[in-house]
Design an enzyme around this catalytic site. Structure first.
Site, PDB file in Angstrom:
ATOM      1  N   LYS A 348     -39.826  -1.858 -64.628  1.00 12.54           N
ATOM      2  CA  LYS A 348     -39.450  -0.745 -65.500  1.00 12.54           C
ATOM      3  C   LYS A 348     -38.203  -0.050 -64.966  1.00 12.54           C
ATOM      4  O   LYS A 348     -38.038   0.134 -63.763  1.00 12.54           O
ATOM      5  CB  LYS A 348     -40.607   0.249 -65.616  1.00 12.54           C
ATOM      6  N   MET A 350     -35.482   3.156 -64.509  1.00 10.48           N
ATOM      7  CA  MET A 350     -35.619   4.582 -64.227  1.00 10.48           C
ATOM      8  C   MET A 350     -35.040   5.443 -65.341  1.00 10.48           C
ATOM      9  O   MET A 350     -35.418   6.599 -65.500  1.00 10.48           O
ATOM     10  CB  MET A 350     -34.931   4.916 -62.898  1.00 10.48           C
ATOM     11  N   ASP A 400     -23.883  -7.037 -76.117  1.00 10.56           N
ATOM     12  CA  ASP A 400     -23.588  -6.070 -77.172  1.00 10.56           C
ATOM     13  C   ASP A 400     -24.889  -5.386 -77.576  1.00 10.56           C
ATOM     14  O   ASP A 400     -25.970  -5.968 -77.496  1.00 10.56           O
ATOM     15  CB  ASP A 400     -22.972  -6.786 -78.376  1.00 10.56           C
TER      16      ASP A 400
END
Length: 623
Positions: A348, A350, A400
Site C-alpha cells: 500500500k 503512503m 499516462d
C-alpha cells in the site's frame, strides 16, 4: 422526452455558438499539430516540447470560452430544460456533415456539464452514446488530402516506390541518402514478407499525415497482400553526430540547417507489437495533421486491434475524446461483469489509495486525506505532479493517467473492505447515496486517477525469488527486470525527470516487458535537484552514527545511498552493478543535469537499438 417541435428562438443560437466554439478549438488544435512539421524540419526541439505541453491545455481553454459566451449572450444556465432539449437536437443537425462529429459531441458534453446542474446530466441532455456516425466521412473539397495514400509496387520497382512514398510527404529538409535508406526498408520488407507470392491486391497504404513526437517523424502504414496485412512504421530522424562530435546550437537550443544534419530513415518497424510500443500509453502524444480524426483512428485500429480506441485517441493528442470513450467502455464492462472492486494487490502507498476491478485492466487511484510525516506534501502538490507528467514527454517510462471527478459506481460492486479502507484514509473523497434518485445506492468518488494496470516490479521480482534464483528461468527474469528498471530510470533522466522514490514497488511491468514508473508524488525535474556525494566523515563518531550528521537541503539527492534500499538481494545486486552501477554515482546525474541545462535534448527511441539501420548496416553513417 424530446420535444416534437423546435419552437425556441434561442435554442438554435445556443447550439450554433457551441459548434462555433468547437470549430475554433479544432482549428487551433490542428494548426498547432501541423506546425510540428516545420519544427521538425528546423530541428526546433525545444519548440516541439513546448508545443506538446501547451496543446494539452487548448481544450479546457476553449470549453471555458464557450461557457462564458453562452452565459453572457444567452444566460444559458437559466434556460428551461425544454430549451436544452432543443439545443441538443439543433446541435445534432449541425453535425450531419461535420468532419469531427464525435469530438464535437464530447465538446457539447463538456460545455453543457459546466453550465447545468449535475441532476440534469442525463441521456436527454448530453451525448451518452454517439448520435452521429463517423463511418465513411470524407472531405469532398478538391484540395483536401485523402486520409491515406495507396501505392502499388511490383518486385521490380519496390525501391522507387518507397522513395516516392517518402518524398510525397514533402519534407523541406534534404535526406542524407534517401535511395540508400529506401533500399534498407525494401530489404526489411522483403525479409518480413518472406517467399510469399505477391497477389493482385498487393499494395502499401500510408496515412497522409506524418506523426511527429520529440525529435522524430514517423511514416505509419500497412502492407496488404492477399488476405494478410502487416502494419509498419518508418522513423525519420535528423542524422546524429559522430561519436564525440557536438553540434553547436543557438541560445534556444536550435541547430542550424548544416549543423543539425540531414534526414535519415532510422529503422523499419513491423507488426502489431512494434506499433503498440510506438503508440504506448507511456509515451507523449503525437502531433499529426488530421482533417478527419475518426478515419485515422479506424486505420490505426485495423493495425492494432488490441489497442482500445480510447488509447488511440489519447495517442493522437485528443485526450478528452479518449477520456469519453474510456468511460463508455468502463460502463459497458460494468454492465457485462459481476466481480467486485477490491483493494489493489501489492504494498500500500503512503499517499495514494489504490483499488481495482480484477476483470478490468486498469487501477483507480485516490489521494489520501492524511500522509505520514515523511511525506511533506499536499493534495494540490500531488495533483500538480500528475499534471506535470501529463504535460511532459513520458519517453515510454511513465504511465499516462485519466483524471475524473464525481465518478459513480454501483454500491453492490464494492467490497466492504474497500469501503472501510476509503472511509479510513480518504473520507473526504467518498459519498454513498442514491444521487440519481433511481433507488440504486452508489459509491461516488470525488476525485480519482485511472491508469493501466501493470505487474508491480517488486511482485515480479518476488515471483522469481520464490521460483529459486538458481533456476535459469528465474535468473533470466531477474536480469530482464533489473536491466529494464535501470533503463527506465536513464530514459527518465534523459527527459529531465528524477523519480524521487525509486523503490521497486513504484515501477511496473507492461505486457511487452517494459518497465514503467507510476508513482508521481515525489518526482522532480533533474535540473531542480542538487546531486551530491555523501561527505567524508569528520571523525569516528560521524562514521559510526546511525543518524545523518551532515546538512541536507530540500532538493539534495545522494545517489550512493540508493543501494541499501534497492540491492538487498544478491542476485539483484549482481545484475544492477553490472549494468547500472553509474546510477549510484552523483557524477552520472550531474553530467546529465549539465547537458540538459545547456539545452541538449536527448534521443529516446521507442524501439530497440538493434533495429536501427545504423546498427544493422555498420558504421556507414553516424547514427
Amino acid at each position: 422526452m424530446f420535444p416534437q417541435r423546435l419552437d425556441s428562438t434561442v435554442a438554435y443560437a445556443i447550439a450554433k455558438a457551441m459548434i462555433d466554439g468547437f470549430n475554433r478549438h479544432y482549428r487551433l488544435f490542428r494548426t498547432e499539430s501541423a506546425r510540428a512539421k516545420h519544427r521538425f524540419e528546423t530541428a526546433d526541439w525545444h519548440g516541439q516540447q513546448r508545443a506538446q505541453r501547451e496543446r494539452i491545455e487548448f481544450y479546457d481553454l476553449r470549453v471555458r470560452e464557450a461557457s462564458i459566451r453562452l452565459e453572457r449572450e444567452f444566460k444559458a444556465g437559466e434556460q428551461p430544460m425544454d430549451v436544452w432539449h432543443q439545443v441538443k437536437l439543433h446541435y445534432i443537425g449541425l453535425l450531419v456533415n461535420h468532419h469531427q462529429p464525435e469530438l464535437a459531441e464530447t465538446f457539447f458534453n463538456s460545455v453543457t456539464t459546466k453550465i447545468l446542474h449535475r441532476s440534469y446530466f442525463q441521456n436527454d441532455f448530453i451525448f451518452v452514446r454517439p448520435a452521429v456516425s463517423t463511418e465513411y466521412i470524407e472531405n469532398q473539397e478538391p484540395t483536401a488530402q485523402p486520409t491515406y495514400r495507396a501505392y502499388y509496387p511490383t518486385q521490380g520497382n519496390m525501391h522507387e516506390t518507397l522513395v516516392k512514398l517518402v518524398e510525397d510527404f514533402g519534407l523541406c529538409r534534404e535526406f542524407e541518402d534517401l535511395r540508400r535508406d529506401a533500399g534498407y526498408v525494401a530489404e526489411a520488407m522483403a525479409a518480413r514478407l518472406g517467399d510469399v507470392k505477391l497477389r493482385a491486391n498487393f499494395q502499401i497504404q500510408v496515412l497522409s499525415g506524418l506523426f511527429f513526437r520529440n525529435k522524430g517523424a514517423y511514416v505509419v502504414g500497412k502492407i496488404i497482400n492477399g488476405f494478410g496485412e502487416i502494419p509498419f512504421a518508418l522513423p525519420i530522424l535528423h542524422r546524429q553526430p559522430a561519436p564525440g562530435q557536438v553540434l553547436p546550437a543557438d541560445g534556444k537550443g536550435i541547430s542550424s540547417q548544416s549543423d543539425a544534419g540531414k534526414l535519415v530513415i532510422d529503422a523499419a518497424l513491423f507488426g502489431e507489437d512494434d506499433l503498440l510500443i510506438l503508440f504506448s500509453f507511456a509515451r507523449a502524444y503525437f502531433m499529426v495533421d488530421m482533417g478527419i480524426p475518426s478515419a485515422f483512428v479506424q486505420f490505426l485500429r485495423s493495425m492494432m486491434p488490441r489497442m482500445p480506441r480510447a488509447e488511440i485517441y489519447n495517442a493522437l493528442g485528443l485526450a478528452k475524446q479518449g477520456k469519453t470513450l474510456f468511460y463508455r467502455d468502463f460502463l459497458h464492462h460494468l454492465r457485462h461483469s459481476t466481480d467486485k472492486f477490491r483493494i489493489a494487490p501489492g504494498i500500500k502507498g503512503m499517499v495514494m489509495l489504490v483499488f481495482d476491478l480484477p476483470s478490468f485492466p486498469y487501477v483507480f487511484k485516490v489521494i489520501k486525506d492524511y500522509y505520514p510525516p515523511q511525506k511533506d506534501t499536499t493534495r494540490e502538490q500531488i495533483k500538480g505532479k500528475y499534471l506535470l507528467v501529463k504535460q511532459h514527454d513520458r519517453v515510454g517510462r511513465m504511465a499516462d493517467t485519466q483524471e475524473y471527478s464525481e465518478v459513480a459506481f454501483p454500491r453492490e460492486r464494492f467490497s466492504d473492505e474497500l469501503i472501510a479502507e476509503i472511509e479510513k484514509f480518504a473520507p473526504s473523497q467518498l459519498e454513498i447515496s442514491d444521487r440519481d434518485g433511481d433507488g440504486q445506492m452508489e459509491v461516488i468518488i470525488k476525485h480519482v486517477y485511472i491508469e493501466r494496470r501493470m505487474i508491480p516490479l517488486n511482485i515480479y521480482l518476488q515471483e522469481a525469488f520464490d521460483f529459486g534464483v538458481a533456476e535459469p528461468a528465474a535468473r533470466d527474469q531477474i536480469e530482464r527486470a533489473v536491466v529494464e528498471y535501470g533503463n527506465a530510470i536513464k530514459d527518465m533522466v534523459a527527459a529531465n525527470i528524477f523519480p524521487g522514490d525509486m523503490l521497486w514497488k513504484n515501477f511496473g511491468i507492461t505486457r511487452h516487458g517494459k518497465v514503467v514508473f507510476y508513482d508521481y508524488d515525489e518526482i522532480e525535474y533533474i535540473t531542480d535537484c542538487k546531486f551530491r556525494k555523501v561527505p567524508t566523515p569528520r571523525n569516528e563518531e560521524d562514521e559510526m552514527s546511525g543518524e545523518v550528521w551532515y546538512s541536507v537541503g530540500p532538493k539534495d539527492v545522494f545517489p550512493e545511498t540508493f543501494g541499501p534500499f534497492l540491492l538487498g538481494n544478491d542476485a539483484v545486486r549482481e545484475v544492477f552493478m553490472k549494468h547500472h552501477a553509474d546510477l549510484l554515482d552523483a557524477a552520472f546525474w550531474q553530467r546529465h543535469q549539465a547537458r540538459i541545462q545547456a539545452g541538449h535534448v536527448y534521443d529516446v527511441f521507442p524501439y530497440d537499438q538493434q533495429k536501427r539501420f545504423a546498427v544493422m548496416h555498420g558504421p556507414a553513417r553516424a547514427g
